[in-house]
Scaffold this motif. Structure first.
Motif, PDB file in Angstrom:
ATOM      1  N   UNK A  83       0.609  -1.186   0.069  1.00  0.00           N
ATOM      2  CA  UNK A  83      -0.048   0.073  -0.016  1.00  0.00           C
ATOM      3  C   UNK A  83       0.877   1.369  -0.078  1.00  0.00           C
ATOM      4  N   UNK A  84       0.337   2.290  -0.582  1.00  0.00           N
ATOM      5  CA  UNK A  84       0.866   3.754  -0.657  1.00  0.00           C
ATOM      6  C   UNK A  84       0.326   4.543   0.531  1.00  0.00           C
ATOM      7  N   UNK A  85      -0.933   3.671   1.131  1.00  0.00           N
ATOM      8  CA  UNK A  85      -1.537   4.451   2.167  1.00  0.00           C
ATOM      9  C   UNK A  85      -0.570   4.466   3.455  1.00  0.00           C
ATOM     10  N   UNK A  86      -0.692   5.371   4.023  1.00  0.00           N
ATOM     11  CA  UNK A  86       0.128   5.638   5.345  1.00  0.00           C
ATOM     12  C   UNK A  86      -0.799   6.183   6.655  1.00  0.00           C
ATOM     13  N   UNK A  87      -1.825   6.354   6.444  1.00  0.00           N
ATOM     14  CA  UNK A  87      -2.650   6.840   7.440  1.00  0.00           C
ATOM     15  C   UNK A  87      -3.040   5.815   8.516  1.00  0.00           C
ATOM     16  N   UNK A  88      -3.124   6.082   9.927  1.00  0.00           N
ATOM     17  CA  UNK A  88      -3.147   5.182  10.820  1.00  0.00           C
ATOM     18  C   UNK A  88      -4.389   4.277  10.868  1.00  0.00           C
ATOM     19  N   UNK A  89      -5.459   4.957  10.617  1.00  0.00           N
ATOM     20  CA  UNK A  89      -6.746   4.230  10.113  1.00  0.00           C
ATOM     21  C   UNK A  89      -6.756   3.295   9.112  1.00  0.00           C
ATOM     22  N   UNK A  90      -6.093   3.666   7.965  1.00  0.00           N
ATOM     23  CA  UNK A  90      -6.012   2.615   6.936  1.00  0.00           C
ATOM     24  C   UNK A  90      -5.181   1.366   7.189  1.00  0.00           C
ATOM     25  N   UNK A  91      -4.081   1.593   8.024  1.00  0.00           N
ATOM     26  CA  UNK A  91      -3.490   0.400   8.453  1.00  0.00           C
ATOM     27  C   UNK A  91      -3.818  -0.211   9.514  1.00  0.00           C
ATOM     28  N   UNK A  92      -4.537   0.262  10.552  1.00  0.00           N
ATOM     29  CA  UNK A  92      -5.459  -0.498  11.350  1.00  0.00           C
ATOM     30  C   UNK A  92      -6.593  -1.218  10.964  1.00  0.00           C
ATOM     31  N   UNK A  93      -7.142  -0.501   9.810  1.00  0.00           N
ATOM     32  CA  UNK A  93      -8.068  -1.424   9.043  1.00  0.00           C
ATOM     33  C   UNK A  93      -7.870  -2.649   8.486  1.00  0.00           C
ATOM     34  N   UNK A  94      -6.578  -2.439   7.974  1.00  0.00           N
ATOM     35  CA  UNK A  94      -5.899  -3.662   7.114  1.00  0.00           C
ATOM     36  C   UNK A  94      -5.871  -4.833   8.174  1.00  0.00           C
ATOM     37  N   UNK A  95      -5.351  -4.501   9.377  1.00  0.00           N
ATOM     38  CA  UNK A  95      -5.033  -5.622  10.289  1.00  0.00           C
ATOM     39  C   UNK A  95      -6.370  -6.127  10.793  1.00  0.00           C
ATOM     40  N   UNK A  96      -7.404  -5.366  11.151  1.00  0.00           N
ATOM     41  CA  UNK A  96      -8.592  -5.605  11.577  1.00  0.00           C
ATOM     42  C   UNK A  96      -9.326  -6.492  10.930  1.00  0.00           C
ATOM     43  N   UNK A  97      -9.405  -6.607   9.614  1.00  0.00           N
ATOM     44  CA  UNK A  97     -10.046  -7.379   8.629  1.00  0.00           C
ATOM     45  C   UNK A  97      -9.253  -8.663   8.489  1.00  0.00           C
ATOM     46  N   UNK A  98      -8.199  -8.946   9.013  1.00  0.00           N
ATOM     47  CA  UNK A  98      -7.494 -10.159   8.921  1.00  0.00           C
ATOM     48  C   UNK A  98      -6.125 -10.275   8.016  1.00  0.00           C
ATOM     49  N   UNK A  99      -5.809  -8.928   7.727  1.00  0.00           N
ATOM     50  CA  UNK A  99      -4.467  -8.817   7.141  1.00  0.00           C
ATOM     51  C   UNK A  99      -3.229  -9.084   8.163  1.00  0.00           C
ATOM     52  N   UNK A 100      -2.250 -10.001   7.821  1.00  0.00           N
ATOM     53  CA  UNK A 100      -1.250 -10.154   8.736  1.00  0.00           C
ATOM     54  C   UNK A 100      -0.014  -9.309   8.699  1.00  0.00           C
ATOM     55  N   UNK A 101       0.177  -8.558   7.574  1.00  0.00           N
ATOM     56  CA  UNK A 101       1.229  -7.719   7.462  1.00  0.00           C
ATOM     57  C   UNK A 101       1.110  -6.626   6.221  1.00  0.00           C
ATOM     58  N   UNK A 102       1.939  -5.643   6.411  1.00  0.00           N
ATOM     59  CA  UNK A 102       1.717  -4.405   5.296  1.00  0.00           C
ATOM     60  C   UNK A 102       3.119  -4.221   5.201  1.00  0.00           C
ATOM     61  N   UNK A 103       3.346  -3.698   3.728  1.00  0.00           N
ATOM     62  CA  UNK A 103       4.547  -3.243   3.336  1.00  0.00           C
ATOM     63  C   UNK A 103       4.234  -1.991   2.590  1.00  0.00           C
ATOM     64  N   UNK A 104       4.821  -0.591   2.975  1.00  0.00           N
ATOM     65  CA  UNK A 104       4.454   0.473   2.226  1.00  0.00           C
ATOM     66  C   UNK A 104       5.291   0.665   0.853  1.00  0.00           C
ATOM     67  N   UNK A 105       4.717   1.058  -0.044  1.00  0.00           N
ATOM     68  CA  UNK A 105       5.600   1.225  -1.282  1.00  0.00           C
ATOM     69  C   UNK A 105       6.167   2.815  -1.211  1.00  0.00           C
ATOM     70  N   UNK A 106       7.391   2.822  -1.668  1.00  0.00           N
ATOM     71  CA  UNK A 106       8.211   1.676  -2.314  1.00  0.00           C
ATOM     72  C   UNK A 106       8.875   0.582  -1.243  1.00  0.00           C
ATOM     73  N   UNK A 107       8.963  -0.575  -1.634  1.00  0.00           N
ATOM     74  CA  UNK A 107       9.650  -1.597  -0.744  1.00  0.00           C
ATOM     75  C   UNK A 107      10.676  -2.591  -1.314  1.00  0.00           C
ATOM     76  N   UNK A 108      11.548  -2.962  -0.628  1.00  0.00           N
ATOM     77  CA  UNK A 108      12.498  -3.787  -1.040  1.00  0.00           C
ATOM     78  C   UNK A 108      12.075  -5.319  -1.194  1.00  0.00           C
ATOM     79  N   UNK A 109      12.521  -5.851  -2.236  1.00  0.00           N
ATOM     80  CA  UNK A 109      12.381  -7.379  -2.508  1.00  0.00           C
ATOM     81  C   UNK A 109      12.701  -8.172  -1.409  1.00  0.00           C
ATOM     82  N   UNK A 110      13.819  -7.942  -0.787  1.00  0.00           N
ATOM     83  CA  UNK A 110      14.276  -8.507   0.263  1.00  0.00           C
ATOM     84  C   UNK A 110      13.321  -8.735   1.425  1.00  0.00           C
ATOM     85  N   UNK A 111      12.842  -7.406   1.800  1.00  0.00           N
ATOM     86  CA  UNK A 111      12.006  -7.319   2.847  1.00  0.00           C
ATOM     87  C   UNK A 111      10.734  -7.846   2.727  1.00  0.00           C
ATOM     88  N   UNK A 112      10.066  -7.955   1.656  1.00  0.00           N
ATOM     89  CA  UNK A 112       8.941  -8.707   1.020  1.00  0.00           C
ATOM     90  C   UNK A 112       9.245 -10.171   1.148  1.00  0.00           C
TER      91      UNK A 112
END
Length: 227
Positions: A83-112
């Motif tokens: 995600x390019x989103x960085x707002x707290x509400x967006x991140x919390x929503x992602x975890x609350x609906x069942x997401x396990x992790x998130x990476x903010x764009x741009x990201x490194x392949x090694x981290x993914x």
């Protein structure tokens, strides 16, 4: 030869999607690429993936909606949001609906790759974990269910199950906040901490039938499950 880790990648930016797909395949992953949410959902229901990597902003069906629909069928498959989103509400929503992790764009392949491996490894470990008792509850970690006496089974999300597992294993001891955040969220930043607070609140409600069970917030240190 070990079986390749099978990934569904949903990414509507064609160039980025191909780069990520090819990079993962050179590192011994098997990858299906979907350019929109509807195609991704169809693939997710047809194939047995080890993990899903979902872009949040996609045509036809966004990543959050897609994850919600996947979770109706599968509570255990690891989901990572891109995600390019960085707002707290967006991140919390992602975890609350069942997401396990998130990476903010741009990201490194090694981290993914590291995050995918961590989530897939934790899922595989579930198969060898015994049933756990806590008060009047029986916790089935592999199946991610919680049952109070003879009541109906309560389904837990992937992250709820792992968080409860660590709380029970450290019963009557303080579970270090930073340690568990890094283990389950791969980060101990503000967004991850807020998400963890949400999951603690959910677990308290699901354990509320046994008044002897408490999850105590030890300010500045972490949480302690007592029974």
């Amino acid at each position: 030869m070990a079986e390749k880790t099978y990934i569904l990648l949903a990414e509507d930016e064609a160039a980025l999607g191909l780069i990520v797909k090819e990079s993962l395949e050179t590192r011994d992953f098997r990858v299906d690429l979907a350019e929109d949410g509807e195609k991704a959902l169809k693939l997710a229901t047809q194939n047995d993936y080890d993990a899903l990597v979902l872009d949040v902003m996609m045509p036809k069906k966004d990543g959050f909606t897609l994850a919600k629909e996947v979770r109706l069928q599968d509570d255990s498959i690891p989901i990572i949001f891109l995600t390019a989103k960085s707002q707290t509400a967006d991140v919390v929503e992602g975890f609350s609906i069942g997401g396990n992790d998130y990476l903010k764009k741009p990201f490194s392949m090694e981290e993914l790759i590291v995050r995918i491996h961590n989530l897939v490894s934790r899922k595989k470990l579930q198969k060898n974990t015994e049933l756990l008792e806590i008060g009047g509850y029986l916790f089935n970690f592999p199946k991610q269910t919680l049952q109070y006496r003879d009541d109906e089974l309560v389904l837990l999300t992937h992250r709820e199950a792992h968080l409860l597992f660590h709380l029970i294993k450290n019963k009557n001891q303080v579970l270090d906040r930073s340690l568990i955040l890094n283990k389950l969220w791969n980060s101990d930043d503000f967004f991850a901490a807020r998400s963890m607070d949400v999951f603690i609140s959910k677990l308290r409600k699901k354990l509320a039938q046994d008044e002897s069970i408490q999850i105590i917030n030890v300010r500045g240190y972490g949480y302690k499950l007592t029974c």
